[in-house]
Design a protein around this motif. Structure first.
Motif, short mmCIF file in Angstrom:
data_model
loop_
_atom_site.label_atom_id
_atom_site.label_comp_id
_atom_site.label_asym_id
_atom_site.label_seq_id
_atom_site.Cartn_x
_atom_site.Cartn_y
_atom_site.Cartn_z
N GLU A 76 0.83 -1.22 0.00
CA GLU A 76 0.00 0.00 0.00
C GLU A 76 0.86 1.26 0.00
O GLU A 76 0.56 2.24 -0.70
CB GLU A 76 -0.91 0.00 1.24
N ARG A 77 1.96 1.22 0.77
CA ARG A 77 2.83 2.38 0.82
C ARG A 77 3.50 2.61 -0.54
O ARG A 77 3.71 3.75 -0.96
CB ARG A 77 3.91 2.22 1.90
N ALA A 87 0.94 4.16 -2.80
CA ALA A 87 0.71 5.54 -2.41
C ALA A 87 1.84 6.44 -2.88
O ALA A 87 1.63 7.58 -3.29
CB ALA A 87 0.55 5.64 -0.89
N HIS A 98 -3.75 3.61 -6.13
CA HIS A 98 -4.54 3.03 -5.06
C HIS A 98 -5.19 1.74 -5.58
O HIS A 98 -5.69 1.71 -6.71
CB HIS A 98 -5.62 4.01 -4.58
N TRP A 150 -2.46 4.70 9.58
CA TRP A 150 -1.89 4.66 8.23
C TRP A 150 -2.83 5.32 7.22
O TRP A 150 -2.36 5.96 6.25
CB TRP A 150 -1.59 3.20 7.83
N SER A 172 -1.86 8.50 4.88
CA SER A 172 -2.08 8.50 3.42
C SER A 172 -2.84 9.75 2.98
O SER A 172 -2.52 10.36 1.95
CB SER A 172 -2.84 7.24 3.01
N GLU A 192 -0.48 12.64 2.92
CA GLU A 192 0.40 12.62 1.76
C GLU A 192 -0.31 13.09 0.49
O GLU A 192 0.30 13.74 -0.37
CB GLU A 192 0.94 11.20 1.53
N ARG A 193 -1.60 12.80 0.38
CA ARG A 193 -2.35 13.22 -0.80
C ARG A 193 -2.55 14.74 -0.84
O ARG A 193 -2.73 15.32 -1.91
CB ARG A 193 -3.71 12.53 -0.84
#
Length: 298
Positions: free
Chosen positions: A55-56, A59, A64, A110, A114, A117-118
């Protein structure tokens, strides 16, 4: 700012994995050998860690995947289920239930990281946004100050105008009162019994046979009188003819003073210099010369 959201998620994940491994080893240790229980616990933690790493990676690429996200939540729910089951079947259920939510909490942290970060921006973008916001605040402050100054100026102007209007009204009221008192005094004097006798005693020696007339002046709006049109100036010939006509209207001829008086009484206009010059021309050109008696009277 990145560490502010990432470090809590890493710490929560580590604690959740340790708890899950410990519970699996204690729970399955009595039924299977401890190495087997350890492998099962590491498998749960390893699967969770693998899906989290994937997932990281997605991202970081701006991508996604719902399947990977679903698997990650499944591992989190599995770890939570293991902790809850152990708490309900063990002796110290309250203490284990208190930490059973840690896997789900780690997964939620987490998700928060995320989302950050977006929406994260570069330092240059943040500085530009701060500059725009500061400029907007400065313009708003200047506009508020300008409005307050204009309001204060208008208030001062209105106060000055109001005060001046009050003074004007006060002066007008006092003037009207003074005029009314003066008019009342004049009216009282006009209607007085001794007014007629006083006027008669003053005017009789000057204008015999004239009855004095007492009238108050007009106080109020009046109709404007149209201006009289100026009469055209007389030429020297016309002026000489008029002087001759008036002078010779009586015998003996009139003096200069009487001629000038009748000249002006007839409505003619001429300056004193021109009228005297015409008199001299007429009297000099007369065939019998100037009349002694007439000049003596002038």
């Amino acid at each position: 700012m990145r560490a502010t959201t990432m470090l809590p998620a890493v710490a929560m994940t580590a604690v959740s994995m340790v708890l899950t491994l410990a519970v699996v080893v204690m729970w399955l240790g009595s039924a299977v050998p401890e190495p087997v229980a350890l492998v099962v616990g590491l498998g749960i933690d390893g699967g969770w860690l693998a899906t989290l790493a994937y997932e990281r990676r997605l991202a970081a690429q701006g991508d996604h995947n719902r399947t990977v996200t679903g698997i990650g939540w499944a591992f989190g729910l599995g770890a939570t289920g293991v902790l809850v089951t152990h708490a309900l079947t063990g002796e110290e259920s309250a203490a284990w239930l208190a930490v059973a939510w840690l896997p789900l909490a780690a997964k939620a942290l987490w998700v928060v990281h995320s989302l950050w970060e977006r929406t994260a921006l570069t330092p240059d973008a943040l500085e530009a946004i701060q500059g725009i916001q500061q400029e907007a605040r400065d313009e708003a402050a200047v506009a508020r100050a300008r409005l307050r100054a204009e309001a204060g100026t208008e208030e001062t102007r209105l106060a000055a105008v109001t005060e001046a209007g009050a003074r004007v009204a006060d002066v007008q009221a006092k003037t009207a009162e003074t005029l009314s008192q003066a008019w009342a005094t004049l009216e009282k004097a006009r209607k007085g019994e001794g007014t007629g006798r006083a006027l008669t005693s003053v005017t009789a020696p000057v204008t015999p046979g004239v009855t004095p007339r007492w009238e108050l002046p007009i106080w109020g709006p009046t109709q404007p009188v149209p201006a009289l049109e100026a009469a055209p100036a007389l030429t020297d010939e016309a002026l000489d003819a008029l002087v001759v006509q008036i002078r010779d209207s009586e015998v003996p001829p009139l003096s200069y003073r009487e001629t000038a008086s009748r000249f002006r009484a007839a409505g003619h206009a001429a300056s004193e210099v021109r009228l005297r010059a015409a008199w001299k021309r007429v009297t000099t050109a007369a065939p019998d010369g100037p009349h002694v008696g007439s000049e003596g009277r002038s």
